[in-house]
Design an enzyme around this catalytic site. Structure first.
Site, PDB file in Angstrom:
ATOM      1  N   HIS A   1       0.049  -6.656  -1.252  1.00 53.01           N
ATOM      2  CA  HIS A   1      -0.047  -8.089  -0.910  1.00 53.01           C
ATOM      3  C   HIS A   1       1.323  -8.531  -0.382  1.00 53.01           C
ATOM      4  O   HIS A   1       1.783  -8.027   0.630  1.00 53.01           O
ATOM      5  CB  HIS A   1      -0.504  -8.831  -2.169  1.00 53.01           C
ATOM      6  CG  HIS A   1      -0.855 -10.275  -1.996  1.00 53.01           C
ATOM      7  ND1 HIS A   1      -1.071 -10.879  -0.789  1.00 53.01           N
ATOM      8  CD2 HIS A   1      -1.028 -11.270  -2.928  1.00 53.01           C
ATOM      9  CE1 HIS A   1      -1.365 -12.159  -0.970  1.00 53.01           C
ATOM     10  NE2 HIS A   1      -1.333 -12.421  -2.262  1.00 53.01           N
TER      11      HIS A   1
ATOM     12  N   HIS B   1      -6.585  -5.175   6.493  1.00 49.73           N
ATOM     13  CA  HIS B   1      -6.753  -6.434   5.768  1.00 49.73           C
ATOM     14  C   HIS B   1      -8.175  -6.514   5.258  1.00 49.73           C
ATOM     15  O   HIS B   1      -9.096  -6.045   5.927  1.00 49.73           O
ATOM     16  CB  HIS B   1      -6.464  -7.624   6.706  1.00 49.73           C
ATOM     17  CG  HIS B   1      -6.183  -8.890   5.977  1.00 49.73           C
ATOM     18  ND1 HIS B   1      -7.182  -9.714   5.521  1.00 49.73           N
ATOM     19  CD2 HIS B   1      -5.012  -9.445   5.584  1.00 49.73           C
ATOM     20  CE1 HIS B   1      -6.630 -10.747   4.898  1.00 49.73           C
ATOM     21  NE2 HIS B   1      -5.323 -10.601   4.910  1.00 49.73           N
TER      22      HIS B   1
ATOM     23  N   ASP C   1       2.342  -8.901   7.778  1.00 52.54           N
ATOM     24  CA  ASP C   1       3.554  -8.287   7.234  1.00 52.54           C
ATOM     25  C   ASP C   1       4.161  -7.231   8.149  1.00 52.54           C
ATOM     26  O   ASP C   1       5.259  -6.740   7.879  1.00 52.54           O
ATOM     27  CB  ASP C   1       3.245  -7.641   5.867  1.00 52.54           C
ATOM     28  CG  ASP C   1       2.907  -8.694   4.836  1.00 52.54           C
ATOM     29  OD1 ASP C   1       3.619  -9.709   4.802  1.00 52.54           O
ATOM     30  OD2 ASP C   1       1.938  -8.509   4.080  1.00 52.54           O
TER      31      ASP C   1
HETATM   32  N1  CMC Z   1      -3.397   2.700   6.053  1.00 55.43           N
HETATM   33  C1  CMC Z   1      -4.310   3.702   6.079  1.00 55.43           C
HETATM   34  N2  CMC Z   1      -5.601   3.552   5.768  1.00 55.43           N
HETATM   35  C2  CMC Z   1      -5.992   2.324   5.378  1.00 55.43           C
HETATM   36  C3  CMC Z   1      -5.116   1.231   5.322  1.00 55.43           C
HETATM   37  C4  CMC Z   1      -3.767   1.452   5.677  1.00 55.43           C
HETATM   38  N3  CMC Z   1      -2.872   0.453   5.645  1.00 55.43           N
HETATM   39  N4  CMC Z   1      -5.776   0.137   4.879  1.00 55.43           N
HETATM   40  C5  CMC Z   1      -7.039   0.532   4.692  1.00 55.43           C
HETATM   41  N5  CMC Z   1      -7.170   1.848   4.991  1.00 55.43           N
HETATM   42  C6  CMC Z   1      -8.402   2.646   4.957  1.00 55.43           C
HETATM   43  C7  CMC Z   1      -8.773   3.015   3.538  1.00 55.43           C
HETATM   44  O1  CMC Z   1      -8.218   4.245   3.153  1.00 55.43           O
HETATM   45  C8  CMC Z   1     -10.277   3.042   3.625  1.00 55.43           C
HETATM   46  O2  CMC Z   1     -10.633   4.254   4.254  1.00 55.43           O
HETATM   47  P1  CMC Z   1     -11.947   5.066   3.778  1.00 55.43           P
HETATM   48  O3  CMC Z   1     -13.103   4.167   4.152  1.00 55.43           O
HETATM   49  O4  CMC Z   1     -11.898   6.340   4.527  1.00 55.43           O
HETATM   50  O5  CMC Z   1     -11.814   5.213   2.296  1.00 55.43           O
HETATM   51  C9  CMC Z   1     -10.611   1.913   4.595  1.00 55.43           C
HETATM   52  O6  CMC Z   1      -9.460   1.803   5.443  1.00 55.43           O
HETATM   53  C10 CMC Z   1     -10.891   0.589   3.911  1.00 55.43           C
HETATM   54  O7  CMC Z   1      -9.766   0.269   3.098  1.00 55.43           O
HETATM   55  P2  CMC Z   1      -9.843  -0.496   1.701  1.00 55.43           P
HETATM   56  O8  CMC Z   1      -8.677  -0.061   0.878  1.00 55.43           O
HETATM   57  O9  CMC Z   1     -11.207  -0.331   1.127  1.00 55.43           O
HETATM   58  O10 CMC Z   1      -9.669  -1.982   2.193  1.00 55.43           O
HETATM   59  P3  CMC Z   1      -9.313  -3.215   1.285  1.00 55.43           P
HETATM   60  O11 CMC Z   1      -9.916  -4.389   1.948  1.00 55.43           O
HETATM   61  O12 CMC Z   1      -9.656  -2.976  -0.130  1.00 55.43           O
HETATM   62  O13 CMC Z   1      -7.704  -3.276   1.380  1.00 55.43           O
HETATM   63  C11 CMC Z   1      -5.515  -3.807   2.063  1.00 55.43           C
HETATM   64  C12 CMC Z   1      -6.999  -4.182   2.152  1.00 55.43           C
HETATM   65  C13 CMC Z   1      -4.696  -4.889   2.773  1.00 55.43           C
HETATM   66  C14 CMC Z   1      -5.090  -3.760   0.600  1.00 55.43           C
HETATM   67  C15 CMC Z   1      -5.291  -2.437   2.747  1.00 55.43           C
HETATM   68  O14 CMC Z   1      -5.650  -2.512   4.106  1.00 55.43           O
HETATM   69  C16 CMC Z   1      -3.859  -1.938   2.589  1.00 55.43           C
HETATM   70  O15 CMC Z   1      -3.536  -1.317   1.587  1.00 55.43           O
HETATM   71  N6  CMC Z   1      -2.971  -2.202   3.607  1.00 55.43           N
HETATM   72  C17 CMC Z   1      -1.577  -1.821   3.476  1.00 55.43           C
HETATM   73  C18 CMC Z   1      -0.821  -2.869   2.674  1.00 55.43           C
HETATM   74  C19 CMC Z   1      -0.641  -4.145   3.425  1.00 55.43           C
HETATM   75  O16 CMC Z   1      -0.218  -4.149   4.581  1.00 55.43           O
HETATM   76  N7  CMC Z   1      -0.908  -5.269   2.766  1.00 55.43           N
HETATM   77  C20 CMC Z   1      -0.717  -6.612   3.319  1.00 55.43           C
HETATM   78  C21 CMC Z   1      -1.998  -7.300   3.568  1.00 55.43           C
HETATM   79  S1  CMC Z   1      -1.845  -8.756   4.593  1.00 55.43           S
HETATM   80  C22 CMC Z   1      -0.884  -9.913   3.771  1.00 55.43           C
HETATM   81  C23 CMC Z   1      -1.193 -10.125   2.340  1.00 55.43           C
HETATM   82  O17 CMC Z   1      -2.337 -10.227   1.912  1.00 55.43           O
HETATM   83  O18 CMC Z   1      -0.235 -10.218   1.569  1.00 55.43           O
END
Ligand code: CMC
Length: 432
Positions: A268, A307, A363
């Site tokens: 986050h 996201h 970010d």
């Molecule tokens: N790098 C690589 N793969 C990713 C990423 C990433 N940054 N984000 C998601 N994925 C993949 C994930 O592995 C999954 O793949 P599979 O279907 O093969 O298992 C798929 O995409 C769906 O991901 P998820 O984890 O189920 O998605 P989520 O909605 O639960 O997570 C998130 C959202 C923001 C936590 C995630 O995208 C992430 O960890 N991003 C990196 C951290 C980040 O930049 N966070 C800031 C978010 S924006 C500002 C804020 O909210 O603070």
């Protein structure tokens, strides 16, 4: 029976149910009537991470993740970033309308006159180790505010709530600046009543006891825009934490402490810091492809990408990317920007990211600007927290006025032991 309904057939029993649909949702409690047998508890919805559960009604922020649209109180983020200051946007989020001249003056004056902190709060910050993580200092200090403002526990009085709102909004930059200066071993700079919000913050952070210190207008504007972009984002993790903690009706500082804790994590608000560390680790454009391969193998996440809601380019990231060039004209270029641009270029063409609709989020580029302004990476989440406080306050006020809100208390699927008897144990009394 309402015209919009959902018909459910329970194939375990053959029974049929009609469940009303309103606002594109069904009520989870309407599932409870669906039982396999008379003493069955009834059906529940299972949704870890609230991926498809609306937890409240809100009039504050609208996100269309498919189209990449973000509105605060109906106004597009692009227009607000262009035309409004952060204090104006904070007012808009809380009140629902933009302030007129008089309202803005009164609002700014209230915030200006609550920026100082009790002398003991400075001593509290002094007591942290010099290498203390700034988010930890911020969180602990905001928690401590509840001991200095015990009347904040009375949530029924609107005026009293408003006073705490002014205080928190006003003191966050002061606490953040003191946390920074504590780590640097620098004396604290008192807030000034003569300076507007952002100039005051930059002065408290960067002034070296120089009374003629004036932040560069491009830097002041850039930070203001970044704060506008981070001000609110509907039911994100920290806002949900604030609403959840706030639902048991503690004072504002206690609820905000929960939100700061939730914001601190790398998924986050800590993502901006994690992006910078990642870019540093990659180091140069020619090592980007190898990093992407590791991400695709599942060894790492590409920080600043992806996201929960946006399945398109995050509109905030577009604005930040454009703004970065203006800032770098003043500060000199940040070589890590080239690495970031190359990462984005390769990722947006790669099937792994395209298939999963992973785009740069807010970010991805913000850290490069914060760094160019002079903030160390560990302060990035603190900057996010100052800005997001405006959204937290609006969401807190909205939740307290919402008659449908109840104490947040999810259910679980219990997977532990069924009732069992304790084994016969040896006596545990200590022999004399
Ligand atoms: N790098 C690589 N793969 C990713 C990423 C990433 N940054 N984000 C998601 N994925 C993949 C994930 O592995 C999954 O793949 P599979 O279907 O093969 O298992 C798929 O995409 C769906 O991901 P998820 O984890 O189920 O998605 P989520 O909605 O639960 O997570 C998130 C959202 C923001 C936590 C995630 O995208 C992430 O960890 N991003 C990196 C951290 C980040 O930049 N966070 C800031 C978010 S924006 C500002 C804020 O909210 O603070």
């Amino acid at each position: 029976m309402p015209s919009k309904t959902l018909s459910i057939t329970d194939n375990r029993t053959g029974k049929q149910y009609e469940v009303p649909i309103s606002d594109g949702t069904i009520r989870s409690m309407d599932l409870r009537q669906i039982k396999e047998s008379k003493d069955d508890f009834g059906l529940m919805a299972y949704d870890p991470g609230f991926t498809n559960t609306a937890s409240c009604r809100s009039k504050i922020t609208y996100v269309d993740g498919e189209k990449g649209i973000l509105l605060y109180r109906g106004y597009p983020i692009e227009q607000l970033a262009e035309e409004c200051s952060f204090p104006e946007v904070a007012y808009l989020l809380l009140h629902g309308e933009l302030p007129d001249q008089g309202e803005l003056q009164e609002w700014s004056s209230q915030i200006t006159h609550h920026t100082m902190v009790h002398e003991n709060i400075k001593k509290l910050i002094d007591s942290f180790p010099h290498e203390a993580y700034p988010m930890g200092m911020l969180m602990s200090t905001v928690a401590a505010l509840s001991t200095y403002h015990p009347e904040a526990r009375d949530l029924r009085d609107h005026q009293n709530r408003r006073l705490q709102i002014y205080r928190l909004l006003a003191k966050m930059p002061t606490i953040a600046a003191y946390a920074y200066r504590h780590r640097m071993g620098l004396p604290y700079v008192e807030p000034s009543n003569e300076l507007p919000y952002m100039a005051n913050f930059l002065t408290m952070v960067f002034s070296m006891n120089n009374p003629s210190y004036v932040p560069h207008p491009v830097i002041e504007k850039a930070l203001d825009v970044l704060f506008v972009l981070h001000a609110d984002h509907e039911q994100n993790c920290s806002t949900n934490a604030l609403r959840s903690a706030g639902s048991s009706k503690p004072d504002l500082y206690s609820a905000a402490t929960a939100a700061i804790g939730a914001l601190a994590g790398p998924l986050h608000g800590g993502a901006n810091e994690a992006v910078l560390r990642m870019l540093r680790q990659i180091g140069s454009k020619n090592r980007v492809a190898a990093h992407i391969e590791r991400v695709k193998k599942g060894e790492l996440r590409l920080m600043g990408f992806g996201h929960r809601v946006y399945k398109n380019y995050d509109p905030r990231a577009q604005i930040i990317k454009r703004m970065a060039h203006e800032v770098f004209e003043v500060t000199g270029s940040n070589p890590l920007l080239d690495v970031a641009l190359e990462l984005e270029r390769i990722a947006l063409e790669d099937e792994y990211f395209v298939e999963r609709k992973l785009y740069p989020n807010v970010d991805f580029y913000s850290g490069s600007i914060y760094q160019a302004i002079g903030f160390p990476a560990n302060m990035f989440p603190v900057l996010f927290a100052i800005a997001r406080t405006s959204g937290w306050l609006a969401q807190w006020e909205e939740s307290l006025n919402d008659p449908e809100q109840k104490i947040a208390r999810p259910r679980q699927i219990y997977e532990g032991h069924a009732r069992r008897e304790m084994p016969v144990r040896q006596s545990t009394s200590i022999p004399e």
